[in-house]
Design a protein around this motif. Structure first.
Motif, PDB file in Angstrom:
ATOM      1  N   ASP A  40      25.378  48.242  38.425  1.00 55.78           N
ATOM      2  CA  ASP A  40      26.483  47.964  39.342  1.00 55.78           C
ATOM      3  C   ASP A  40      26.554  46.477  39.665  1.00 55.78           C
ATOM      4  O   ASP A  40      27.645  45.902  39.720  1.00 55.78           O
ATOM      5  CB  ASP A  40      26.334  48.775  40.635  1.00 55.78           C
ATOM      6  N   ARG A  41      25.395  45.845  39.884  1.00 53.30           N
ATOM      7  CA  ARG A  41      25.385  44.397  40.142  1.00 53.30           C
ATOM      8  C   ARG A  41      25.906  43.629  38.936  1.00 53.30           C
ATOM      9  O   ARG A  41      26.693  42.685  39.078  1.00 53.30           O
ATOM     10  CB  ARG A  41      23.987  43.929  40.516  1.00 53.30           C
ATOM     11  N   LYS A  42      25.473  44.035  37.739  1.00 54.10           N
ATOM     12  CA  LYS A  42      25.960  43.369  36.527  1.00 54.10           C
ATOM     13  C   LYS A  42      27.469  43.540  36.388  1.00 54.10           C
ATOM     14  O   LYS A  42      28.176  42.599  36.036  1.00 54.10           O
ATOM     15  CB  LYS A  42      25.269  43.938  35.281  1.00 54.10           C
ATOM     16  N   ILE A  43      27.943  44.743  36.651  1.00 58.05           N
ATOM     17  CA  ILE A  43      29.376  45.016  36.536  1.00 58.05           C
ATOM     18  C   ILE A  43      30.156  44.164  37.526  1.00 58.05           C
ATOM     19  O   ILE A  43      31.183  43.569  37.177  1.00 58.05           O
ATOM     20  CB  ILE A  43      29.658  46.515  36.741  1.00 58.05           C
ATOM     21  N   SER A  44      29.681  44.063  38.764  1.00 56.11           N
ATOM     22  CA  SER A  44      30.390  43.255  39.758  1.00 56.11           C
ATOM     23  C   SER A  44      30.365  41.776  39.369  1.00 56.11           C
ATOM     24  O   SER A  44      31.355  41.068  39.537  1.00 56.11           O
ATOM     25  CB  SER A  44      29.805  43.470  41.151  1.00 56.11           C
ATOM     26  N   GLU A  45      29.238  41.313  38.831  1.00 56.97           N
ATOM     27  CA  GLU A  45      29.152  39.919  38.368  1.00 56.97           C
ATOM     28  C   GLU A  45      30.123  39.679  37.216  1.00 56.97           C
ATOM     29  O   GLU A  45      30.829  38.661  37.200  1.00 56.97           O
ATOM     30  CB  GLU A  45      27.717  39.626  37.919  1.00 56.97           C
ATOM     31  N   LEU A  46      30.185  40.598  36.288  1.00 57.34           N
ATOM     32  CA  LEU A  46      31.109  40.452  35.161  1.00 57.34           C
ATOM     33  C   LEU A  46      32.562  40.521  35.639  1.00 57.34           C
ATOM     34  O   LEU A  46      33.422  39.789  35.127  1.00 57.34           O
ATOM     35  CB  LEU A  46      30.829  41.521  34.101  1.00 57.34           C
ATOM     36  N   ASN A  47      32.839  41.366  36.625  1.00 62.39           N
ATOM     37  CA  ASN A  47      34.192  41.421  37.181  1.00 62.39           C
ATOM     38  C   ASN A  47      34.581  40.102  37.824  1.00 62.39           C
ATOM     39  O   ASN A  47      35.720  39.644  37.694  1.00 62.39           O
ATOM     40  CB  ASN A  47      34.307  42.562  38.190  1.00 62.39           C
ATOM     41  N   GLU A  48      33.638  39.472  38.525  1.00 68.20           N
ATOM     42  CA  GLU A  48      33.917  38.164  39.127  1.00 68.20           C
ATOM     43  C   GLU A  48      34.196  37.129  38.047  1.00 68.20           C
ATOM     44  O   GLU A  48      35.105  36.309  38.181  1.00 68.20           O
ATOM     45  CB  GLU A  48      32.733  37.720  39.984  1.00 68.20           C
ATOM     46  N   ARG A  49      33.418  37.164  36.978  1.00 72.41           N
ATOM     47  CA  ARG A  49      33.647  36.224  35.871  1.00 72.41           C
ATOM     48  C   ARG A  49      35.024  36.446  35.246  1.00 72.41           C
ATOM     49  O   ARG A  49      35.742  35.490  34.951  1.00 72.41           O
ATOM     50  CB  ARG A  49      32.576  36.389  34.796  1.00 72.41           C
ATOM     51  N   VAL A  50      35.382  37.706  35.054  1.00 71.85           N
ATOM     52  CA  VAL A  50      36.686  38.010  34.472  1.00 71.85           C
ATOM     53  C   VAL A  50      37.798  37.524  35.401  1.00 71.85           C
ATOM     54  O   VAL A  50      38.798  36.950  34.941  1.00 71.85           O
ATOM     55  CB  VAL A  50      36.809  39.528  34.192  1.00 71.85           C
ATOM     56  N   ASP A  51      37.626  37.721  36.703  1.00 72.53           N
ATOM     57  CA  ASP A  51      38.627  37.242  37.665  1.00 72.53           C
ATOM     58  C   ASP A  51      38.787  35.731  37.578  1.00 72.53           C
ATOM     59  O   ASP A  51      39.904  35.212  37.595  1.00 72.53           O
ATOM     60  CB  ASP A  51      38.250  37.655  39.086  1.00 72.53           C
ATOM     61  N   LYS A  52      37.655  35.008  37.490  1.00 71.09           N
ATOM     62  CA  LYS A  52      37.720  33.546  37.365  1.00 71.09           C
ATOM     63  C   LYS A  52      38.433  33.150  36.081  1.00 71.09           C
ATOM     64  O   LYS A  52      39.233  32.210  36.069  1.00 71.09           O
ATOM     65  CB  LYS A  52      36.311  32.943  37.391  1.00 71.09           C
ATOM     66  N   LEU A  53      38.151  33.858  34.999  1.00 77.89           N
ATOM     67  CA  LEU A  53      38.810  33.545  33.727  1.00 77.89           C
ATOM     68  C   LEU A  53      40.311  33.806  33.802  1.00 77.89           C
ATOM     69  O   LEU A  53      41.107  33.039  33.253  1.00 77.89           O
ATOM     70  CB  LEU A  53      38.181  34.359  32.589  1.00 77.89           C
ATOM     71  N   TYR A  54      40.704  34.873  34.497  1.00 81.02           N
ATOM     72  CA  TYR A  54      42.133  35.132  34.656  1.00 81.02           C
ATOM     73  C   TYR A  54      42.805  34.042  35.487  1.00 81.02           C
ATOM     74  O   TYR A  54      43.916  33.619  35.173  1.00 81.02           O
ATOM     75  CB  TYR A  54      42.374  36.509  35.289  1.00 81.02           C
ATOM     76  N   VAL A  55      42.128  33.593  36.541  1.00 82.29           N
ATOM     77  CA  VAL A  55      42.686  32.511  37.356  1.00 82.29           C
ATOM     78  C   VAL A  55      42.866  31.264  36.498  1.00 82.29           C
ATOM     79  O   VAL A  55      43.927  30.607  36.522  1.00 82.29           O
ATOM     80  CB  VAL A  55      41.770  32.227  38.575  1.00 82.29           C
ATOM     81  N   GLU A  56      41.836  30.933  35.715  1.00 82.30           N
ATOM     82  CA  GLU A  56      41.914  29.764  34.836  1.00 82.30           C
ATOM     83  C   GLU A  56      43.023  29.945  33.802  1.00 82.30           C
ATOM     84  O   GLU A  56      43.772  29.015  33.511  1.00 82.30           O
ATOM     85  CB  GLU A  56      40.571  29.565  34.140  1.00 82.30           C
TER      86      GLU A  56
END
Length: 168
Positions: A70-86
């Motif tokens: 779950d922690r890995k998934i949330s971390e990956l979701n945050e990374r994906v969100d940052k990539l979408y913002v970029e």
């Protein structure tokens, strides 16, 4: 005597079959069964408790793995969100640059359309008087002194620039 004889036969039969053990067996047969059944159930319960302990450990280890995932998934979701913002920022920049490029192409096309291939005098006559006067002054090098003064000020380090709006 017959009662004595019958009693002696019964005692003889009991003695030949094991004596006191037979009597004990006959009178205490039900409690022995219950005791044996209880001991078997206790052993089964102990075995089940051991299995439950193993199962609890397995469940705990699985809970820990799930929490880690779950922690890995949330971390990956945050990374994906940052990539979408970029990505959205880059798309916005791309749209702005495309718009600017199209505006510059349009200006280039207008400039090519308005290009005068006639002799200089005829082109100057077609311009509004204000632009015509400025071009004539520029052609006569009347602005050279003004721009040389600006270059000298910049070289000397003056921070104030002369106002270009008040040109002659």
């Amino acid at each position: 005597m017959e009662l004595n004889g019958i009693l002696q036969v019964i005692i003889g039969a009991v003695a030949s079959l094991g004596g006191f053990s037979l009597i004990k067996f006959l009178f205490f047969m039900q409690p022995e069964k219950r005791k044996a059944r209880a001991e078997a159930e206790i052993k089964e319960l102990e075995a089940e408790e051991k299995e439950m302990g193993v199962m609890r450990q397995l469940v705990e280890s699985l809970k820990l793995r799930i929490e880690q995932q779950d922690r890995k998934i949330s971390e990956l979701n945050e990374r994906v969100d940052k990539l979408y913002v970029e990505k959205h920022e880059l798309e916005k920049l791309n749209n702005e640059l495309t718009r600017e490029n199209n505006e510059l192409r349009l200006q280039l096309m207008e400039a090519r359309h308005n290009l005068c291939v006639r002799p200089d005098d005829e082109c100057l006559k077609r311009m509004p008087p204000r632009d015509y006067c400025r071009l004539v002054k520029l052609a006569n090098h009347e602005y050279d002194k003004y721009y040389q003064d600006i270059d000298k000020d910049e070289d000397s380090g003056l921070s104030e620039k002369p106002d270009k709006g008040g040109q002659p």
